[in-house]
Design a protein around this motif. Structure first.
Motif, PDB file in Angstrom:
ATOM      1  N   LEU A 117       0.884  -1.069   0.187  1.00 43.93           N
ATOM      2  CA  LEU A 117      -0.075   0.010   0.066  1.00 43.93           C
ATOM      3  C   LEU A 117       0.888   1.342   0.021  1.00 43.93           C
ATOM      4  CD1 LEU A 117      -2.870  -0.891   2.535  1.00 43.93           C
ATOM      5  CD2 LEU A 117      -2.934  -0.779   0.118  1.00 43.93           C
ATOM      6  N   ASP A 118       0.582   2.174  -0.760  1.00 40.79           N
ATOM      7  CA  ASP A 118       1.324   3.467  -0.982  1.00 40.79           C
ATOM      8  C   ASP A 118       0.762   4.326   0.307  1.00 40.79           C
ATOM      9  OD1 ASP A 118       2.778   5.359  -1.786  1.00 40.79           O
ATOM     10  OD2 ASP A 118       1.292   6.317  -3.314  1.00 40.79           O
ATOM     11  N   GLU A 119       1.224   3.852   1.620  1.00 36.90           N
ATOM     12  CA  GLU A 119       0.836   4.706   2.599  1.00 36.90           C
ATOM     13  C   GLU A 119       2.310   4.517   3.621  1.00 36.90           C
ATOM     14  OE1 GLU A 119      -1.589   6.336   2.853  1.00 36.90           O
ATOM     15  OE2 GLU A 119      -3.179   5.363   2.049  1.00 36.90           O
ATOM     16  N   THR A 120       2.439   5.534   4.362  1.00 39.75           N
ATOM     17  CA  THR A 120       3.863   5.442   5.510  1.00 39.75           C
ATOM     18  C   THR A 120       3.063   4.366   6.701  1.00 39.75           C
ATOM     19  OG1 THR A 120       2.687   7.212   6.871  1.00 39.75           O
ATOM     20  CG2 THR A 120       4.227   7.763   4.923  1.00 39.75           C
ATOM     21  N   GLU A 121       4.097   4.145   7.365  1.00 35.40           N
ATOM     22  CA  GLU A 121       4.140   3.260   8.489  1.00 35.40           C
ATOM     23  C   GLU A 121       3.249   4.071   9.521  1.00 35.40           C
ATOM     24  OE1 GLU A 121       6.695   1.470  12.279  1.00 35.40           O
ATOM     25  OE2 GLU A 121       7.725   2.880  10.659  1.00 35.40           O
ATOM     26  N   HIS A 122       3.098   5.149   9.612  1.00 35.24           N
ATOM     27  CA  HIS A 122       2.401   5.853  10.751  1.00 35.24           C
ATOM     28  C   HIS A 122       0.980   5.705  10.194  1.00 35.24           C
ATOM     29  CE1 HIS A 122       0.583   8.746  13.449  1.00 35.24           C
ATOM     30  NE2 HIS A 122       0.243   9.551  12.495  1.00 35.24           N
ATOM     31  N   VAL A 123       0.583   6.116   8.710  1.00 34.83           N
ATOM     32  CA  VAL A 123      -0.789   5.939   8.239  1.00 34.83           C
ATOM     33  C   VAL A 123      -1.264   4.498   8.538  1.00 34.83           C
ATOM     34  CG1 VAL A 123      -2.180   6.109   6.076  1.00 34.83           C
ATOM     35  CG2 VAL A 123      -0.649   8.033   6.901  1.00 34.83           C
ATOM     36  N   LEU A 124      -0.511   3.577   8.229  1.00 29.92           N
ATOM     37  CA  LEU A 124      -1.007   2.099   8.298  1.00 29.92           C
ATOM     38  C   LEU A 124      -1.313   1.998   9.655  1.00 29.92           C
ATOM     39  CD1 LEU A 124       1.061   0.152   5.605  1.00 29.92           C
ATOM     40  CD2 LEU A 124      -1.398   0.830   5.358  1.00 29.92           C
ATOM     41  N   ALA A 125      -0.521   2.108  10.701  1.00 33.85           N
ATOM     42  CA  ALA A 125      -0.825   1.864  12.206  1.00 33.85           C
ATOM     43  C   ALA A 125      -2.117   2.632  12.470  1.00 33.85           C
ATOM     44  CB  ALA A 125       0.393   2.276  12.825  1.00 33.85           C
ATOM     45  N   THR A 126      -2.258   3.908  11.882  1.00 37.49           N
ATOM     46  CA  THR A 126      -3.377   4.356  12.422  1.00 37.49           C
ATOM     47  C   THR A 126      -4.687   3.826  11.773  1.00 37.49           C
ATOM     48  OG1 THR A 126      -2.358   6.634  12.461  1.00 37.49           O
ATOM     49  CG2 THR A 126      -4.584   6.658  12.345  1.00 37.49           C
ATOM     50  N   LEU A 127      -4.747   3.341  10.630  1.00 35.41           N
ATOM     51  CA  LEU A 127      -5.770   2.587   9.889  1.00 35.41           C
ATOM     52  C   LEU A 127      -5.970   1.540  10.686  1.00 35.41           C
ATOM     53  CD1 LEU A 127      -7.576   1.990   7.708  1.00 35.41           C
ATOM     54  CD2 LEU A 127      -5.697   0.936   6.533  1.00 35.41           C
ATOM     55  N   PHE A 128      -5.120   0.502  10.986  1.00 33.71           N
ATOM     56  CA  PHE A 128      -5.499  -0.771  11.432  1.00 33.71           C
ATOM     57  C   PHE A 128      -5.724  -0.430  13.060  1.00 33.71           C
ATOM     58  CE2 PHE A 128      -2.236  -2.454   8.394  1.00 33.71           C
ATOM     59  CZ  PHE A 128      -3.225  -2.923   7.733  1.00 33.71           C
ATOM     60  N   ARG A 129      -5.234   0.618  13.604  1.00 31.16           N
ATOM     61  CA  ARG A 129      -5.892   0.752  15.003  1.00 31.16           C
ATOM     62  C   ARG A 129      -7.487   1.103  14.969  1.00 31.16           C
ATOM     63  NH1 ARG A 129      -2.383   4.682  16.081  1.00 31.16           N
ATOM     64  NH2 ARG A 129      -0.608   3.163  16.640  1.00 31.16           N
ATOM     65  N   LEU A 130      -7.657   2.059  14.026  1.00 34.83           N
ATOM     66  CA  LEU A 130      -8.871   2.343  13.874  1.00 34.83           C
ATOM     67  C   LEU A 130      -9.820   1.082  13.774  1.00 34.83           C
ATOM     68  CD1 LEU A 130      -8.815   5.645  11.578  1.00 34.83           C
ATOM     69  CD2 LEU A 130      -9.843   5.509  13.835  1.00 34.83           C
ATOM     70  N   ILE A 131      -9.526   0.299  12.939  1.00 33.80           N
ATOM     71  CA  ILE A 131     -10.206  -0.724  12.389  1.00 33.80           C
ATOM     72  C   ILE A 131     -10.434  -1.842  13.745  1.00 33.80           C
ATOM     73  CG2 ILE A 131     -10.401  -3.034  10.901  1.00 33.80           C
ATOM     74  CD1 ILE A 131      -8.692  -1.475   8.854  1.00 33.80           C
ATOM     75  N   GLN A 132      -9.168  -1.970  14.490  1.00 28.94           N
ATOM     76  CA  GLN A 132      -9.479  -2.981  15.557  1.00 28.94           C
ATOM     77  C   GLN A 132      -9.611  -2.364  16.718  1.00 28.94           C
ATOM     78  OE1 GLN A 132      -5.085  -4.438  13.353  1.00 28.94           O
ATOM     79  NE2 GLN A 132      -5.673  -5.371  15.528  1.00 28.94           N
ATOM     80  N   GLN A 133      -9.473  -1.150  17.087  1.00 27.39           N
ATOM     81  CA  GLN A 133      -9.862  -0.469  18.376  1.00 27.39           C
ATOM     82  C   GLN A 133     -10.675   0.920  18.027  1.00 27.39           C
ATOM     83  OE1 GLN A 133      -5.917  -0.334  20.242  1.00 27.39           O
ATOM     84  NE2 GLN A 133      -5.876  -2.133  20.837  1.00 27.39           N
ATOM     85  N   PRO A 134     -11.750   0.653  17.580  1.00 30.85           N
ATOM     86  CA  PRO A 134     -12.544   1.952  17.017  1.00 30.85           C
ATOM     87  C   PRO A 134     -12.505   2.585  18.362  1.00 30.85           C
ATOM     88  CG  PRO A 134     -13.845  -0.212  16.347  1.00 30.85           C
ATOM     89  CD  PRO A 134     -12.731  -0.510  17.346  1.00 30.85           C
ATOM     90  N   PRO A 135     -12.664   3.957  18.071  1.00 34.68           N
ATOM     91  CA  PRO A 135     -12.514   5.120  19.224  1.00 34.68           C
ATOM     92  C   PRO A 135     -14.020   4.950  19.631  1.00 34.68           C
ATOM     93  CG  PRO A 135     -12.284   6.053  17.389  1.00 34.68           C
ATOM     94  CD  PRO A 135     -12.111   4.555  16.815  1.00 34.68           C
TER      95      PRO A 135
END
Length: 295
Positions: free
Chosen positions: A62-80
């Protein structure tokens, strides 16, 4: 190159998501990210191909940075969770700010962009929108600009309630330029001018002894003179956030020696306060037929 494991004890197929920017790999599972529309559609395509060729180890770039991917998966797995509120009666929410319960505004636009880009569940988007709204009291102008840019009228209205002070004329050109459209700025201007118009009208039509009621036979003329001088001067200074009841209550010190005059002042100030509470404080409550040229 580093690797991060997002789910380690899942019992369905694992695959790697790799950042094209820095090569960071995230080990994820279908179960962990199946709520994401983009990944769900990808699985459907992969399952169709695997029926023909058999399961294969998958690496998704995926054309995303490490930080962006970490944020994406955190949103998916631990929705705020939505920010906590102190009222639940359907009125404008009043948010609680304790223990980091509200996500800071600067990171919310990128989170919402990810939610839209990857088709995250509506529940996540709604929760993030509530966090944006909770930031309205602390960052009213950026929140108003964001809400009007993205078509979020309720959030824009909430932010406008916190933009009554200071006057719009006090903002620098650089500050005000973040408001995306002339219409959005005009709505704020209408709110300010409408409140000034209504507050001035309320003030100039409220007497200390309405229809002579409660008038002190000894100090009546002096009390009326003090009230008149104060309100005429105040009427020229009114801004959208002016507390005219509080300003008029300043006369209490000059009328405290007479119980009748003090009682009349208190009643008049209470009436001002009551009437002012009914004046629109948000852009969505300014009457549509109100025009700036009424002043």
């Amino acid at each position: 190159m580093t690797s991060e494991t997002i789910i380690v004890n899942a019992f369905d197929a694992k695959f790697q998501v790799r950042s094209l920017h820095d090569g960071t790999e995230f080990q994820v599972t279908r179960h962990a990210i199946k709520t994401c529309e983009v990944f769900r559609n990808m699985f459907a395509c992969c399952d169709h191909d695997n029926d023909k060729s058999g399961p294969q180890e998958a690496v998704l770039d995926l054309d995303e940075t490490e930080h962006v991917l970490a944020t994406l998966f955190r949103l998916i797995q631990q929705p705020p969770d939505p920010p906590p509120t102190v009222n639940s009666d359907g009125t404008r929410p009043r948010f609680m700010f304790d223990g980091g319960s509200v996500i800071p505004f600067p990171v919310l636009p990128s989170m919402l962009q990810l939610a839209d880009k990857y088709g995250l569940p509506e529940s996540i988007t709604c929760s993030l929108h509530l966090h944006v709204q909770a930031n309205a009291s602390m960052n009213p102008l950026p929140v108003y600009a964001y809400a009007t840019t993205h078509g979020l009228p309720k959030i824009a209205a909430e932010a406008s309630a916190h933009l009554l002070h200071p006057p719009l004329s006090s903002y620098t050109k650089e500050d005000i330029q973040i408001i995306p459209t002339v219409t959005a700025y005009h709505e704020l201007l209408r709110l300010h001018e409408y409140r000034k118009y209504r507050l001035r009208d309320i003030l100039l039509n409220e007497d200390i002894f309405p229809h002579g009621y409660g008038a002190c036979p000894v100090h009546k003329l002096r009390a009326i003179q003090l009230w008149e001088q104060k309100r005429v001067h105040l009427a020229t200074q009114i801004e959208a956030a002016t507390d005219i009841a509080g300003e008029m209550h300043d006369l209490a010190g000059q009328l405290s020696a007479c119980p009748l005059c003090h009682k009349a002042l208190t009643a008049a100030v209470d009436m001002l306060q009551y009437k002012c509470r009914k004046v629109a404080r948000t852009v969505d409550y300014v009457p549509q037929d109100y025009w700036l040229d009424v002043i």
